[in-house]
Design a protein around this motif. Structure first.
Motif, PDB file in Angstrom:
ATOM      1  N   UNK A   1      34.182 -43.202 -14.717  1.00  0.00           N
ATOM      2  CA  UNK A   1      33.196 -42.495 -13.893  1.00  0.00           C
ATOM      3  C   UNK A   1      32.662 -43.403 -12.790  1.00  0.00           C
ATOM      4  N   UNK A   2      32.325 -44.648 -13.142  1.00  0.00           N
ATOM      5  CA  UNK A   2      31.799 -45.582 -12.146  1.00  0.00           C
ATOM      6  C   UNK A   2      32.820 -45.915 -11.070  1.00  0.00           C
ATOM      7  N   UNK A   3      34.085 -46.106 -11.484  1.00  0.00           N
ATOM      8  CA  UNK A   3      35.136 -46.464 -10.520  1.00  0.00           C
ATOM      9  C   UNK A   3      35.390 -45.331  -9.534  1.00  0.00           C
ATOM     10  N   UNK A   4      35.465 -44.105 -10.039  1.00  0.00           N
ATOM     11  CA  UNK A   4      35.747 -42.954  -9.162  1.00  0.00           C
ATOM     12  C   UNK A   4      34.583 -42.708  -8.212  1.00  0.00           C
ATOM     13  N   UNK A   5      33.357 -42.756  -8.738  1.00  0.00           N
ATOM     14  CA  UNK A   5      32.179 -42.560  -7.876  1.00  0.00           C
ATOM     15  C   UNK A   5      32.109 -43.636  -6.800  1.00  0.00           C
ATOM     16  N   UNK A   6      32.350 -44.891  -7.196  1.00  0.00           N
ATOM     17  CA  UNK A   6      32.314 -45.993  -6.236  1.00  0.00           C
ATOM     18  C   UNK A   6      33.391 -45.829  -5.177  1.00  0.00           C
ATOM     19  N   UNK A   7      34.597 -45.416  -5.602  1.00  0.00           N
ATOM     20  CA  UNK A   7      35.712 -45.281  -4.662  1.00  0.00           C
ATOM     21  C   UNK A   7      35.456 -44.183  -3.637  1.00  0.00           C
ATOM     22  N   UNK A   8      35.040 -43.004  -4.103  1.00  0.00           N
ATOM     23  CA  UNK A   8      34.850 -41.870  -3.185  1.00  0.00           C
ATOM     24  C   UNK A   8      33.678 -42.127  -2.244  1.00  0.00           C
ATOM     25  N   UNK A   9      32.559 -42.619  -2.800  1.00  0.00           N
ATOM     26  CA  UNK A   9      31.402 -42.920  -1.941  1.00  0.00           C
ATOM     27  C   UNK A   9      31.766 -44.012  -0.938  1.00  0.00           C
ATOM     28  N   UNK A  10      32.477 -45.055  -1.403  1.00  0.00           N
ATOM     29  CA  UNK A  10      32.909 -46.121  -0.499  1.00  0.00           C
ATOM     30  C   UNK A  10      33.823 -45.614   0.590  1.00  0.00           C
ATOM     31  N   UNK A  11      34.715 -44.681   0.230  1.00  0.00           N
ATOM     32  CA  UNK A  11      35.636 -44.107   1.212  1.00  0.00           C
ATOM     33  C   UNK A  11      34.874 -43.332   2.286  1.00  0.00           C
ATOM     34  N   UNK A  12      33.851 -42.575   1.870  1.00  0.00           N
ATOM     35  CA  UNK A  12      33.045 -41.810   2.830  1.00  0.00           C
ATOM     36  C   UNK A  12      32.279 -42.743   3.763  1.00  0.00           C
ATOM     37  N   UNK A  13      31.710 -43.816   3.201  1.00  0.00           N
ATOM     38  CA  UNK A  13      30.975 -44.785   4.028  1.00  0.00           C
ATOM     39  C   UNK A  13      31.922 -45.465   5.010  1.00  0.00           C
TER      40      UNK A  13
END
Length: 367
Positions: free
Chosen positions: A194-206
Motif C-alpha cells: 500500500x505504501x509503495x503504490x501510494x508513494x509511486x502514484x503520488x510521486x508520479x503526479x508531482x
C-alpha cells in the motif's frame, strides 16, 4: 508418498518454474481486457483509501465517503482536462495558418531531398503513400487501443467503488488464505505494498506537474506558440518511457519550425528539454518517484519493455508498481530473497563467489 519440487534436480525445478511463468503470461495476455482495468482500479483504490478512511473517521457512511472521494478525484481530473481543452481550442483557431506554413516547409524539404539525393518529388510522394498504406494496420491497432482505454475509463469508477466498499472482505480473504503463523508476514506485505503504490502514484503526479511547469516556462520564454499546451502534453508523454520523451521534444521543435524563421528557436528547445530531462532523471525521479519503489535501472528497463509487449501502453504504466509489489513479496519469502535482491537498487561491493572462495582458502590454511 508425495514428491516435492524442491527435492528434484535443478533442471526439473527450472522447467517447472518456466512452464508456470509461461502459463501465467499466457493467461494474463488472454485476459487483458479484464485484468488491465482491475489493475488500474486496484492502484487508484489504494490511492483513494486514505481519503475514504479520513471521511469515515468524521462519521460519514462508508459508501458515501467512497462516492465523495471519487467525485473529488473526478473533479480534479476534469479540471485538468478543461485547462487542456481551452489550450486546444486556441490551437485549433490557428490550425489553418499552421497547415499552410507546414505545407510550404514540406515543399521546400522535398525539393532539397530531390536536389541532394536525386530522388524526384513524385517518387517521394509515392514512398509517403506506400508508408501510409502500410501503417493502416498500426492505425487500426491504435484505434483499438483508444477504444480499450475508453472502456477502462468507464469501468474504473465501478471497480474502484466496489474495491473500496469490500476492502475488509478482500483483506480478510488474503489473511485467511495463508496460515495464522504467516499473518505477520501477510500484514507487512500488505502494508508495504500500500505504501509503495501510494508513494509511486503520488510521486508520479508531482513529477508530471513539475515537468509540465518547467516545459511550459521554457517554451514560453523561447517564444514558442502554444507553449503551455505543448509543455503539458510533453509532461504527459514523459510518463511513457523512452518513446514519450522523444515525441515530447519533437512537438515543440516542429512548432518552432512551422512558426519561426531560422533555427535558433529549435536549438533553444532542444537544449532546454535536455536540461529538463537531466533534472527529471537525476533529481525528480530518484527523489520523488523512486523513493519507495526501489527497483534498479536495468530491471526497470526490462520490465517496462516486457509490460509493453504484454499489455501495450497500459503495461508500460503498470510495470513499475507491479514489479515493486513483487519485490516486497520476494523480500518476505526466504526462497525468493535472491530475486528480491536482483530487483533492488542496492549494489554489493563484493560478489559472493569471491567471498566464498576466500572463506574456503582460510579453512584450507587453518586445517
Amino acid at each position: 508418498m508425495s514428491i516435492k519440487i524442491k527435492d528434484q534436480p535443478f533442471y526439473i525445478q527450472s522447467t517447472a518454474v518456466l512452464l508456470g511463468i509461461v502459463l501465467l503470461i499466457y493467461i494474463m495476455s488472454l485476459l487483458t481486457d479484464i485484468l488491465v482495468p482491475l489493475a488500474f482500479a486496484a492502484f487508484f483504490a489504494i490511492l483513494l483509501n486514505p481519503l475514504c478512511n479520513w471521511l469515515q473517521q468524521h462519521k460519514i457512511n462508508r459508501a458515501l465517503s467512497i462516492v465523495m472521494a471519487m467525485l473529488l478525484a473526478i473533479f480534479v481530473v476534469a479540471g485538468v482536462f478543461y485547462f487542456l481543452s481551452t489550450q486546444v481550442i486556441q490551437f485549433g483557431e490557428a490550425l489553418p495558418m499552421l497547415e499552410k506554413k507546414f505545407s510550404l516547409i514540406t515543399i521546400h524539404f522535398k525539393e532539397w531531398v530531390a536536389g541532394s539525393f536525386k530522388i524526384s518529388v513524385e517518387k517521394q510522394d509515392q514512398m509517403i503513400k506506400d508508408t501510409l498504406n502500410n501503417s493502416q494496420a498500426i492505425v487500426g491497432k491504435t484505434l483499438n487501443g483508444v477504444l480499450g482505454t475508453l472502456g477502462i475509463i468507464f469501468l474504473l469508477p465501478v471497480y474502484i467503488f466496489f474495491m473500496l466498499l469490500y476492502k475488509t472482505l478482500i483483506l480478510n480473504f488474503l489473511y485467511e488464505v495463508f496460515s495464522e503463523e504467516n499473518s505477520k508476514k501477510v500484514g507487512e506485505i500488505l502494508s508495504e505494498t500500500k505504501g509503495a503504490i501510494q508513494s509511486y502514484i503520488v510521486g508520479l503526479l508531482i513529477e508530471t506537474t513539475i515537468v509540465a511547469i518547467l516545459n511550459s516556462t521554457a517554451l514560453v520564454l523561447l517564444g514558442i506558440k502554444y507553449g503551455i499546451l505543448i509543455g503539458c502534453i510533453g509532461a504527459i508523454l514523459n510518463l511513457i518511457p523512452y518513446l514519450g520523451g522523444i515525441i515530447a521534444i519533437a512537438l515543440p521543435v516542429l512548432m518552432a519550425t512551422v512558426t519561426k524563421d531560422g533555427y535558433s528557436s529549435q536549438l533553444g528547445v532542444i537544449i532546454a528539454y535536455i536540461v529538463i530531462q537531466f533534472i527529471d532523471n537525476n533529481i525528480l525521479v530518484p527523489r520523488i518517484v523512486s523513493s519507495k519503489v526501489q527497483i534498479n535501472a536495468l530491471m526497470s528497463i526490462i520490465v517496462v519493455l516486457l509490460g509493453n509487449q504484454l499489455w501495450g501502453l497500459s503495461g508500460m504504466f503498470l510495470s513499475i508498481p507491479f514489479i515493486a509489489v513483487l519485490k516486497i513479496i520476494f523480500d518476505r519469502i526466504d526462497d525468493l530473497k535472491p530475486w528480491g535482491r536482483l530487483l533492488g537498487d542496492n549494489i554489493p561491493t563484493r560478489h559472493l563467489g569471491e567471498k566464498w572462495r576466500n572463506r574456503r582458502t582460510k579453512s584450507i590454511v587453518s586445517s
